[in-house]
Design an enzyme around this catalytic site. Sequence first.
Site, PDB file in Angstrom:
ATOM      1  N   ARG A  61       0.478  -1.171   0.075  1.00  0.00           N
ATOM      2  CA  ARG A  61      -0.049  -0.082   0.163  1.00  0.00           C
ATOM      3  C   ARG A  61       0.871   1.398  -0.082  1.00  0.00           C
ATOM      4  NH1 ARG A  61      -3.872  -2.480  -2.242  1.00  0.00           N
ATOM      5  NH2 ARG A  61      -5.647  -4.219  -0.782  1.00  0.00           N
ATOM      6  N   HIS A 172      -3.146 -11.099 -13.547  1.00  0.00           N
ATOM      7  CA  HIS A 172      -5.000 -10.824 -12.953  1.00  0.00           C
ATOM      8  C   HIS A 172      -5.752 -11.648 -13.628  1.00  0.00           C
ATOM      9  CE1 HIS A 172      -8.002  -9.524  -9.396  1.00  0.00           C
ATOM     10  NE2 HIS A 172      -8.084  -9.784 -10.597  1.00  0.00           N
ATOM     11  N   HIS A 228      -3.677 -16.277  -8.214  1.00  0.00           N
ATOM     12  CA  HIS A 228      -4.317 -16.576  -7.867  1.00  0.00           C
ATOM     13  C   HIS A 228      -5.458 -17.114  -8.244  1.00  0.00           C
ATOM     14  CE1 HIS A 228      -5.510 -12.359  -8.788  1.00  0.00           C
ATOM     15  NE2 HIS A 228      -5.901 -11.479  -7.752  1.00  0.00           N
ATOM     16  N   ASP A 300      -1.489 -13.023  -1.966  1.00  0.00           N
ATOM     17  CA  ASP A 300      -2.628 -11.914  -1.705  1.00  0.00           C
ATOM     18  C   ASP A 300      -2.770 -11.132  -1.399  1.00  0.00           C
ATOM     19  OD1 ASP A 300      -3.839 -10.260  -3.511  1.00  0.00           O
ATOM     20  OD2 ASP A 300      -5.395 -11.727  -4.323  1.00  0.00           O
ATOM     21  N   HIS A 304      -7.289  -4.293   3.809  1.00  0.00           N
ATOM     22  CA  HIS A 304      -8.328  -2.457   3.752  1.00  0.00           C
ATOM     23  C   HIS A 304      -8.823  -2.229   5.597  1.00  0.00           C
ATOM     24  CE1 HIS A 304      -8.828  -2.787  -0.747  1.00  0.00           C
ATOM     25  NE2 HIS A 304      -8.868  -3.619  -0.576  1.00  0.00           N
TER      26      HIS A 304
HETATM   27  O1  DOR Z   1      -9.051  -8.766  -3.381  1.00  0.00           O
HETATM   28  C1  DOR Z   1      -7.838  -8.237  -4.528  1.00  0.00           C
HETATM   29  N1  DOR Z   1      -7.405  -6.917  -3.684  1.00  0.00           N
HETATM   30  N2  DOR Z   1      -7.787  -8.065  -5.257  1.00  0.00           N
HETATM   31  C2  DOR Z   1      -7.375  -7.853  -6.352  1.00  0.00           C
HETATM   32  O2  DOR Z   1      -7.141  -7.814  -7.457  1.00  0.00           O
HETATM   33  C3  DOR Z   1      -6.300  -6.208  -5.722  1.00  0.00           C
HETATM   34  C4  DOR Z   1      -6.447  -6.853  -4.507  1.00  0.00           C
HETATM   35  C5  DOR Z   1      -6.779  -5.213  -3.512  1.00  0.00           C
HETATM   36  O3  DOR Z   1      -5.237  -4.493  -4.411  1.00  0.00           O
HETATM   37  O4  DOR Z   1      -7.454  -4.556  -2.711  1.00  0.00           O
HETATM   38 ZN    ZN Z   2      -2.901  -8.553  -5.456  1.00  0.00          ZN
END
Ligand code: DOR
Ligand code: ZN
Length: 433
Positions: A61, A172, A228, A300, A304
């Site tokens: 991030r 992806h 993934h 992955d 958030h």
């Molecule tokens: O679930 C996901 N989150 N898939 C993605 O392709 C991106 C990732 C994110 O960056 O939040």
């Molecule tokens: Zn990802």
Amino acid sequence: MTLAIVNGKVMVNGKLEDKNILIENGKITKITADKISSSDRLDASGKIVLPGLIDVHVHLREPGLTQKEDFKTGTMAAAAGGVTTVFEMPNTNPATTTAELLQKKRGLMKKKAVVNYGFYMGATADNINEIKRAENIAGVKLYTGSSTGDLLVTDANAIRDIFSSGKTIVVHAEDESLMQRNAEEHKDENDAEVHAKIRSGEVEAKAVREAVEIALTAANLKRLHFTHISAKESIEIIREAKKKIRSSCDVTPHHLFLTQEELKKQGNFAKMNPALRSSEDVDALWKAINSGVVDCIATDHAPHKKKEKETDYMEAPSGVPGLETMLPLLLDAVNKKMLTLQQLVKLTSENPARLFGIKNKVNLAVGADADLVIVDMNMEKEVENKKLFTKCKWSPFAGWKLKGWPTTTIVNGNVVYNEGKINNVKGKEVEFE
Ligand code: DOR
Ligand code: ZN
């Protein structure tokens, strides 16, 4: 400074052996049954020493999204999860789409990382020259379906050019137009369960199929790596593709250990792209691990904030954290005989190092970088949100009781994690062949 890891069982060439390890200047210099002396010692009695995990898919991030995670908290989470190398994804703000932005990201990471790292460049419809200019990258990330951020390429000719760039391509795979059609069809449903219908297995399989078609006509394909992978049908396509093009794939722990039923139970906290699937798909992923179609397991890790998830389905971002739970979930699976420790090492360390061409990290061997994790196969513990190092402080696996945990993580010969505590060591950028 030297470090000795003594009295443990060490995974050497696919075998567990009673050995002591000597580390000098960040490298393994001895693996021996003899006694060794050293300034620092770690007693690994009753434990197993494995190569550190290499996670080829994380979102830490920075820059721009540091409310969710940053390079410090993200690499601390990695260390706590036995992950000694992470490959950082480009969908930050700004996205990593130019050689200059990549350099800036390098500068930020260098100051904060406590584990080793590599970077992806993001593909756009018109940054092929920047992609070619980027040096020492893990690869190029291509989104064929939209996800977090605005990276997306749908034009077949642009995709062919990206495939011909001579870099490793990580895809992806979700088909944007089919996904839009599904979204339109289900536009009156606004609960998280609709996620698996909009981002169906067919959405993924269609994109995988088309990427393979394009790759067959690309001039200079280095490697096409599908990340993934979640659907049974995609596995079948990749199995065949491997006979024709240099290709590989990874699966995530969440697609291996959760089904779409979680969308009912956890709502947006189980919302990620690609979506969770049926138990039939999950079975197909496990079979593909055992038949060798799956090359790697990668998290992955996509943190958030809780607040961001506690909204309407449509508003909530996709993604779940995973760095701290991958290894305990897999060790627990080893204890349950779903997989062997040898397979675990192949999928999380050996294959990532080999396929992405990382120098000095393919095996736990004399001369290799001392990136190691010590695990206790008998430790039983619950996944607890409050103990997590990730800034988001939640996990879709919270409350799971797992048997088999990392106790100590070593990066470049330095103890970065030991029994719940992080030491402030410095990670390094990995070198690619
Ligand atoms: O679930 C996901 N989150 N898939 C993605 O392709 C991106 C990732 C994110 O960056 O939040
Ligand atoms: Zn990802």
